[in-house]
Every structure is written in structure tokens, then in C-alpha cells.
Design an enzyme around this catalytic site. Structure first.
Site, PDB file in Angstrom:
ATOM      1  N   ARG A   1      23.582  25.392  56.851  1.00 33.01           N
ATOM      2  CA  ARG A   1      22.823  24.857  58.005  1.00 33.01           C
ATOM      3  C   ARG A   1      23.295  25.482  59.321  1.00 33.01           C
ATOM      4  NH1 ARG A   1      20.600  22.911  54.152  1.00 33.01           N
ATOM      5  NH2 ARG A   1      19.724  20.819  54.034  1.00 33.01           N
TER       6      ARG A   1
ATOM      7  N   SER B   1      17.845  14.785  56.695  1.00 34.97           N
ATOM      8  CA  SER B   1      19.272  14.454  56.627  1.00 34.97           C
ATOM      9  C   SER B   1      19.815  14.328  58.040  1.00 34.97           C
ATOM     10  CB  SER B   1      20.058  15.572  55.942  1.00 34.97           C
ATOM     11  OG  SER B   1      19.601  15.758  54.632  1.00 34.97           O
TER      12      SER B   1
ATOM     13  N   GLU C   1      23.739  16.698  61.396  1.00 34.36           N
ATOM     14  CA  GLU C   1      22.965  17.931  61.277  1.00 34.36           C
ATOM     15  C   GLU C   1      21.939  17.964  62.418  1.00 34.36           C
ATOM     16  OE1 GLU C   1      21.094  18.882  57.373  1.00 34.36           O
ATOM     17  OE2 GLU C   1      19.313  19.336  58.541  1.00 34.36           O
TER      18      GLU C   1
HETATM   19  N1  EPU Z   1      23.977  10.475  46.324  1.00 31.39           N
HETATM   20  C1  EPU Z   1      24.474   9.193  46.320  1.00 31.39           C
HETATM   21  N2  EPU Z   1      23.633   8.182  46.677  1.00 31.39           N
HETATM   22  C2  EPU Z   1      22.333   8.395  46.980  1.00 31.39           C
HETATM   23  C3  EPU Z   1      21.828   9.710  46.995  1.00 31.39           C
HETATM   24  C4  EPU Z   1      22.682  10.738  46.660  1.00 31.39           C
HETATM   25  O1  EPU Z   1      25.632   8.952  46.030  1.00 31.39           O
HETATM   26  O2  EPU Z   1      21.635   7.422  47.282  1.00 31.39           O
HETATM   27  C5  EPU Z   1      24.898  11.590  45.940  1.00 31.39           C
HETATM   28  C6  EPU Z   1      24.747  11.934  44.485  1.00 31.39           C
HETATM   29  O3  EPU Z   1      26.012  12.231  43.978  1.00 31.39           O
HETATM   30  C7  EPU Z   1      23.910  13.191  44.521  1.00 31.39           C
HETATM   31  C8  EPU Z   1      24.392  13.836  45.798  1.00 31.39           C
HETATM   32  O4  EPU Z   1      24.614  12.735  46.684  1.00 31.39           O
HETATM   33  O5  EPU Z   1      24.164  14.020  43.422  1.00 31.39           O
HETATM   34  C9  EPU Z   1      23.448  14.831  46.389  1.00 31.39           C
HETATM   35  O6  EPU Z   1      22.222  14.204  46.730  1.00 31.39           O
HETATM   36  P1  EPU Z   1      20.887  15.056  46.964  1.00 31.39           P
HETATM   37  O7  EPU Z   1      20.625  15.905  45.796  1.00 31.39           O
HETATM   38  O8  EPU Z   1      19.824  14.124  47.425  1.00 31.39           O
HETATM   39  O9  EPU Z   1      21.258  16.095  48.107  1.00 31.39           O
HETATM   40  P2  EPU Z   1      22.091  15.952  49.466  1.00 31.39           P
HETATM   41  O10 EPU Z   1      23.291  16.835  49.350  1.00 31.39           O
HETATM   42  O11 EPU Z   1      22.321  14.523  49.816  1.00 31.39           O
HETATM   43  C10 EPU Z   1      20.945  18.025  50.538  1.00 31.39           C
HETATM   44  C11 EPU Z   1      20.241  18.403  51.806  1.00 31.39           C
HETATM   45  C12 EPU Z   1      18.805  17.912  51.815  1.00 31.39           C
HETATM   46  C13 EPU Z   1      18.100  18.480  50.597  1.00 31.39           C
HETATM   47  C14 EPU Z   1      18.864  18.029  49.342  1.00 31.39           C
HETATM   48  C15 EPU Z   1      18.271  18.558  48.070  1.00 31.39           C
HETATM   49  C16 EPU Z   1      21.997  18.468  53.488  1.00 31.39           C
HETATM   50  C17 EPU Z   1      22.514  17.876  54.751  1.00 31.39           C
HETATM   51  N3  EPU Z   1      20.931  17.853  52.970  1.00 31.39           N
HETATM   52  O12 EPU Z   1      21.061  16.617  50.509  1.00 31.39           O
HETATM   53  O13 EPU Z   1      18.192  18.438  52.976  1.00 31.39           O
HETATM   54  O14 EPU Z   1      16.760  18.061  50.544  1.00 31.39           O
HETATM   55  O15 EPU Z   1      20.225  18.514  49.429  1.00 31.39           O
HETATM   56  O16 EPU Z   1      18.765  19.800  47.756  1.00 31.39           O
HETATM   57  O17 EPU Z   1      22.537  19.457  53.003  1.00 31.39           O
HETATM   58  C18 EPU Z   1      17.719  17.985  55.268  1.00 31.39           C
HETATM   59  O18 EPU Z   1      18.562  18.819  55.547  1.00 31.39           O
HETATM   60  O19 EPU Z   1      17.051  17.377  56.150  1.00 31.39           O
HETATM   61  C19 EPU Z   1      17.509  17.633  53.872  1.00 31.39           C
HETATM   62  C20 EPU Z   1      16.736  16.630  53.504  1.00 31.39           C
END
Ligand code: EPU
Length: 301
Positions: free
Chosen positions: A149, A201, A297
């Protein structure tokens, strides 16, 4: 101000939209010395008060093929519209970024990413306009210094250049099924832009040194963690959920019940203070429990 997806009631002194690079040059000459902020769809911004400057927005939204595997898109084209067009034409390469809000210009500044893909994986070069000299130049992928990012446009070149267009590498291939799967996954987890106010996010996922991750894993054996060159990545969503924030409300601001990395303007009535306060409390409680600082972010303006 329609250009903030949080749906917060703030005003800008002036919004100027331009259709050509020459028009943009004229606007920059007229407003030289004033505070200038170039926005896209406003999907990663939190206006904490009225903006006493000039907001710029591009209406340049064309894309053209430079050759079979290279497409140049103008800054104001919505990234998802570009991906939809490419998918329809049977081109692949960007489909993991489907439905990410925002425009082409911002996608390079922010190196947006999802589901294992990042804009930088496909970006070959970026054309920019120097705000002082009004000259154009092309920057290679390496010169953009992309990170998680992150890019040079958020640091050394912040307020110094405007991204005009981005050249992406694409390939002939079927991407519709992947695009549809990603759209379904996003719609199931993330608040729909335009319906519920948010900036996606709110926080970035933190990276911690290996020793700290190992110490935490002794205390929290279920903690998800991913090794990376920058350190061990711990999902901020997990950290926030462990602190009990999922679905919690403070004033008009709410931690999204399906993905706690997202803060929403629950009923469209949140003030900037509600969101700033909730974000601070979330971040502080994660710090108190895990000794990890999670950073926004979202850009505070
Ligand atoms: N998780 C939890 N609780 C929840 C949801 C997730 O514990 O309610 C944990 C789980 O372990 C899960 C992990 O968080 O495996 C990752 O969750 P997710 O796959 O939803 O991805 P994220 O790392 O939380 C990032 C990006 C998102 C993008 C997703 C999908 C950032 C800041 N965010 O989220 O991007 O859509 O991956 O790849 O890196 C954005 O930047 O606006 C955005 C939505």
C-alpha cells in the site's frame, strides 16, 4: 462533497475537474501557491474538516492498447471499469483487483491490492506531471518504489507530481470466472461502496519482527501469521476482533461486523470526530493487548 466514500458532510472551497492535461496545467498555474489535493473517487480519504484548498479531479478516463500486451489507462478511469472492459475483451492480469474502489491514478499511488495481487505486479510505468515545472515524465515500475500500500508518490513525490496515466501489462486470457469469484467474496465481506459509507480497510496489516511474532504465538497459538520479506504479517482484522471490536459502535462510527478492518459510517450520520475517535480507541486497544501499533491506511485530510 460527493467525492468521499465515507459520506461525511464536509465541504471543499473549490473543486476543479479537468478533461485534458493542458487544462490541468492551466489550473495549476492559476492556483499556484494554494493548497492543492488531487483526489480520485475519494475512497481512501477521511476529511476531518472542511477543506480550505483546491480539490482536483480528473475526467480523463480513456484506455488504449499500446500493443498486444500493454494497455495505458488515464488517471480518472475507475480501476474496476478498466478491469471489466479488459475481462470483456478476454484479457487477464488485473482481475484480482476487481471491485476495489478508486481510479487508475490512485491505484498506482496506493499500490492497491487484494487476494494475493497488487497493482504493482501489472504496472510497467507511470506517466506523471510535475506540479512545479508542469513537465511530463514517465517513471518505470522500479522508480515508483512500490511497497505494501505504498509508493514514492506517498513520500518524496507527495504534492510534487500528479499521476496522469498508468501502463499495465495484460495477457490474452479468460478471467471472467476469477473476476466473478472475487466480486462475490468482496460483496460478502466488505460494505458496498455507495450504500454504506466507508473507505475500505481503515488500517494496514502490521508487520512485526520474527521474535515478537514467536513470543505472541506462545500466548496466542491461533494467531494467523504470514512470513514476508518485511517481517511477519499479522492480520489487523484478527487483532481487532480479539480486542472485542467487531460490530461495536461509537457515535455514528462502527467497526464492520463482517470484516473488522473496516470502519463504517453506520447510518450516514458519523462526524469525522466519531471516526477518528473510534479508530484511535481500536488502535490503542490493539497496542495495549499485543504491543503492536496498527496504522491507518486511510489518509486523514
Ligand atoms: N480475520 C479475522 N476476523 C475477521 C476477518 C478476518 O480474524 O472478521 C483474519 C483471518 O485470519 C483472515 C485474515 O484476517 O485470514 C485476513 O482477512 P482478509 O482475507 O479479509 O484480508 P485482510 O488482510 O484483512 C486485505 C486487504 C483488503 C483486501 C483483502 C483481500 C489490507 C489493509 N486490506 O485485508 O483490502 O480486500 O486483503 O485480499 O491489506 C482495502 O485495502 O481497502 C481492502 C479492502
Amino acid at each position: 462533497m460527493p467525492y468521499n466514500t465515507f459520506g461525511i458532510d464536509v465541504k471543499a472551497r473549490l473543486l476543479v475537474e479537468y478533461d485534458t492535461v493542458d487544462e490541468l496545467r492551466e489550473v495549476l498555474k492559476v492556483h499556484r501557491g494554494e493548497r492543492i489535493l488531487h483526489i480520485g473517487q475519494g475512497s481512501n480519504l477521511l476529511f476531518t474538516k472542511d477543506f480550505d484548498g483546491v480539490l482536483l479531479h480528473s475526467r480523463m478516463c480513456r484506455a488504449r492498447f499500446l500493443d498486444d500486451e500493454t494497455v495505458e489507462a488515464q488517471n480518472g478511469l475507475r480501476l474496476d471499469d478498466l478491469i471489466a472492459q479488459l475481462t470483456d475483451m478476454n484479457y487477464c492480469g488485473l482481475e484480482k483487483l476487481s471491485l476495489i474502489p478508486g481510479e487508475v491514478g490512485a491505484s498506482a499511488v496506493q499500490n492497491v491490492g487484494a487476494y494475493g495481487g497488487e497493482a504493482k505486479d501489472a504496472i510497467l510505468s507511470v506517466r506523471v506531471l510535475d506540479i512545479q515545472t508542469l513537465e511530463e515524465r514517465v517513471m518505470s515500475n522500479a522508480e515508483c518504489r512500490f511497497g505494501y500500500r505504498d509508493s514514492i508518490f506517498k513520500h518524496e513525490l507527495k504534492d510534487r507530481v500528479i499521476v496522469l496515466s498508468v501502463v499495465y501489462h495484460v495477457e490474452k486470457g479468460y478471467a471472467r470466472a476469477k473476476r466473478e469469484e472475487i466480486i462475490r467474496t468482496r460483496l460478502a465481506k466488505l460494505p458496498e461502496v455507495g450504500k454504506v459509507g466507508s473507505a475500505g480497510s481503515f488500517f494496514m496489516n502490521p508487520f512485526v519482527p520474527e521474535e515478537q511474532a514467536n513470543a505472541l504465538l506462545k500466548l496466542f497459538p491461533d494467531m494467523p501469521h504470514f512470513d514476508s520479506p518485511q517481517g511477519v504479517k499479522i492480520p489487523a482484522a484478527w487483532l481487532i476482533e480479539q480486542c472485542g471490536w467487531k460490530g461495536k459502535t461509537l457515535g455514528g462510527a462502527q467497526v464492520w461486523h463482517k470484516q473488522p478492518l473496516v470502519i463504517v459510517n453506520a447510518e450516514g450520520k458519523a462526524t469525522p470526530e466519531d471516526i477518528v475517535n473510534l479508530a484511535k480507541q481500536v488502535s490503542d486497544s490493539v497496542f495495549d493487548k499485543f504491543n503492536i501499533r496498527i496504522n491507518p491506511e486511510v489518509n486523514y485530510i
